[in-house]
Write a protein that holds these residues in place. Structure first.
Motif, mmCIF file in Angstrom:
data_model
loop_
_atom_site.group_PDB
_atom_site.id
_atom_site.type_symbol
_atom_site.label_atom_id
_atom_site.label_comp_id
_atom_site.label_asym_id
_atom_site.label_seq_id
_atom_site.Cartn_x
_atom_site.Cartn_y
_atom_site.Cartn_z
ATOM 1 N N TRP A 98 -41.876 10.109 -32.332
ATOM 2 C CA TRP A 98 -40.655 9.316 -32.258
ATOM 3 C C TRP A 98 -39.928 9.660 -30.958
ATOM 4 O O TRP A 98 -39.615 10.818 -30.698
ATOM 5 C CB TRP A 98 -39.757 9.613 -33.442
ATOM 6 C CG TRP A 98 -40.359 9.281 -34.779
ATOM 7 C CD1 TRP A 98 -40.836 10.156 -35.713
ATOM 8 C CD2 TRP A 98 -40.546 7.975 -35.330
ATOM 9 N NE1 TRP A 98 -41.320 9.482 -36.811
ATOM 10 C CE2 TRP A 98 -41.149 8.132 -36.604
ATOM 11 C CE3 TRP A 98 -40.264 6.679 -34.880
ATOM 12 C CZ2 TRP A 98 -41.466 7.055 -37.420
ATOM 13 C CZ3 TRP A 98 -40.583 5.602 -35.704
ATOM 14 C CH2 TRP A 98 -41.178 5.800 -36.957
ATOM 15 N N SER A 156 -37.554 4.968 -31.975
ATOM 16 C CA SER A 156 -36.783 5.714 -32.976
ATOM 17 C C SER A 156 -35.455 5.077 -33.354
ATOM 18 O O SER A 156 -34.773 5.580 -34.250
ATOM 19 C CB SER A 156 -36.490 7.122 -32.452
ATOM 20 O OG SER A 156 -35.551 7.065 -31.380
ATOM 21 N N CYS A 172 -36.032 10.698 -37.532
ATOM 22 C CA CYS A 172 -36.864 9.942 -38.471
ATOM 23 C C CYS A 172 -37.546 10.885 -39.465
ATOM 24 O O CYS A 172 -37.740 12.063 -39.183
ATOM 25 C CB CYS A 172 -37.934 9.164 -37.704
ATOM 26 S SG CYS A 172 -37.257 7.997 -36.492
ATOM 27 N N ASN A 226 -39.268 13.320 -32.249
ATOM 28 C CA ASN A 226 -38.435 13.540 -33.428
ATOM 29 C C ASN A 226 -37.435 14.657 -33.156
ATOM 30 O O ASN A 226 -36.379 14.401 -32.614
ATOM 31 C CB ASN A 226 -39.269 13.791 -34.677
ATOM 32 C CG ASN A 226 -38.684 13.074 -35.888
ATOM 33 O OD1 ASN A 226 -37.757 12.285 -35.761
ATOM 34 N ND2 ASN A 226 -39.225 13.342 -37.067
ATOM 35 N N PHE A 270 -36.282 12.518 -30.410
ATOM 36 C CA PHE A 270 -36.196 11.081 -30.664
ATOM 37 C C PHE A 270 -35.432 10.329 -29.588
ATOM 38 O O PHE A 270 -35.597 9.117 -29.423
ATOM 39 C CB PHE A 270 -35.532 10.833 -32.023
ATOM 40 C CG PHE A 270 -34.096 11.279 -32.089
ATOM 41 C CD1 PHE A 270 -33.074 10.426 -31.721
ATOM 42 C CD2 PHE A 270 -33.768 12.558 -32.515
ATOM 43 C CE1 PHE A 270 -31.742 10.832 -31.767
ATOM 44 C CE2 PHE A 270 -32.452 12.972 -32.569
ATOM 45 C CZ PHE A 270 -31.432 12.111 -32.198
#
Length: 262
Positions: A158, A163, A168, A186, A229
Motif C-alpha cells: 500500500w 491506499s 489498510c 502500509n 501508505f
C-alpha cells in the motif's frame, strides 16, 4: 512467525543504478549467524489492544472494532519495546531472556537499555536492520522482492497511489516468497538499532550482524524500513532506510516483532 536460518550472507543496500538510491545504502553482504523468526504481518490494532488493556498506564486511543486488522501505528520505538517485553511475559519466556531492560522509576520517564547479548536471547524484540532486509528480500537481489521496478507494486504494498492516503488492513495483498505481508508500504517499520548515517555499523567481526550500543538515547534516531501508505512508490524498496527519533508516535510508523530461535 516465519523462521530463517542463514547459510549464506544477507545482501543489503542498493546498486548506484537503483532508482531513488541514497548515499547511506552501500551494497554489501552481512552474515546473520543465528536462526530467527519474524512475524508475517505488522502488529495489528487488535493485538496491541490486548497489551494496552493489560497496561492501563499506556496512552492509547482505541480504534473501532472494525479496524482491529489495521497495523497499529502511532507507536514509538520505546512503546514497541514495551510491547515486546509484554509479549515475552505472556508467552512464559523467562525474564532473563527479555531483550529490553526498562527502569520505569526514572523521574524524566522510563529509561531503556538493551540487554547484554540481546541477539542471543529468546525474548521478543524488534528485528535488526539486516534481519528485516533479509526477510523483505526473500532471497532476491532486486530492489523489491518481486522485481526491480514499481510496475507490480500495487499487488504487494500500500502506497500513495492505491491506499487512498490511509492505513489498510494487513495481509490483503500478495506476500513475498517468505510468506510475509506488507514488508513494503502500509506502515513504515521500526528496526532495533540506531540509524548512523551509513548502512553498516562499524565492526571488526567479519561483518557479522551484531549487537548495537546497549544504552538507548532519545537523541539518536533509530532505523525505519519499508515505506508507508503515504509515500511514493520509488521509496518502497528493500534498501530504503530513514532515521526517526525513538519517541515519535507517527501515523505512518508501526512495527513487526522478531525473536532469536537458536
Amino acid at each position: 512467525m516465519d523462521a530463517s536460518n542463514q547459510s549464506a550472507p544477507c545482501l543489503m543496500g542498493s546498486w548506484y543504478t537503483e532508482q531513488d538510491t541514497s548515499f547511506d545504502e552501500r551494497r554489501h553482504n552481512k552474515w546473520i549467524k543465528r536462526q530467527f523468526a519474524v512475524s508475517s504481518t505488522e502488529v495489528t490494532v487488535g493485538q496491541f489492544e490486548k497489551f494496552a488493556r493489560a497496561n492501563p498506564e499506556v496512552s492509547f486511543a482505541r480504534r473501532p472494532d472494525e479496524q482491529r486488522d489495521l497495523p497499529q501505528t502511532r507507536v514509538s520505538w520505546f512503546l514497541a519495546g514495551r510491547y515486546c517485553n509484554w509479549l515475552s511475559k505472556i508467552e512464559g519466556i523467562p525474564e532473563d531472556q527479555w531483550c529490553y531492560q526498562i527502569d520505569v522509576d526514572e523521574s524524566d520517564g522510563p529509561k531503556f537499555t538493551l540487554a547484554k547479548d540481546y541477539l542471543s536471547l529468546s525474548g521478543y524484540r524488534l528485528p535488526t536492520e539486516a534481519e528485516w532486509e533479509f526477510a523483505c528480500r526473500a532471497s532476491t537481489q532486486t530492489a523489491r522482492p518481486f522485481g526491480e521496478t514499481t510496475h507490480r507494486l500495487a499487488d504487494y504494498g500500500w502506497f500513495n497511489l492505491n491506499s487512498n492516503n490511509q492505513i489498510c488492513p494487513v495481509a490483503q495483498l500478495k506476500p513475498n516468497d517468505f510468506g510475509l505481508f506488507d514488508t513494503l508500504g502500509n506502515a513504515r517499520e521500526w528496526c532495533l538499532e540506531r540509524w548512523g548515517g551509513k548502512l553498516t555499523r562499524t565492526t571488526s567481526i567479519n561483518n557479522n550482524d551484531h549487537e548495537d550500543y546497549l544504552t538507548v538515547s532519545r537523541v539518536n534516531t533509530r532505523v525505519t524500513k519499508g515505506g508507508s501508505f503515504s509515500e511514493l512508490g520509488v521509496k518502497l524498496r528493500a534498501a530504503n532506510r530513514i532515521g526517526s527519533h525513538p519517541y515519535l508516535r507517527l501515523e505512518t510508523h508501526g512495527f513487526r516483532v522478531a525473536r532469536t530461535m537458536k
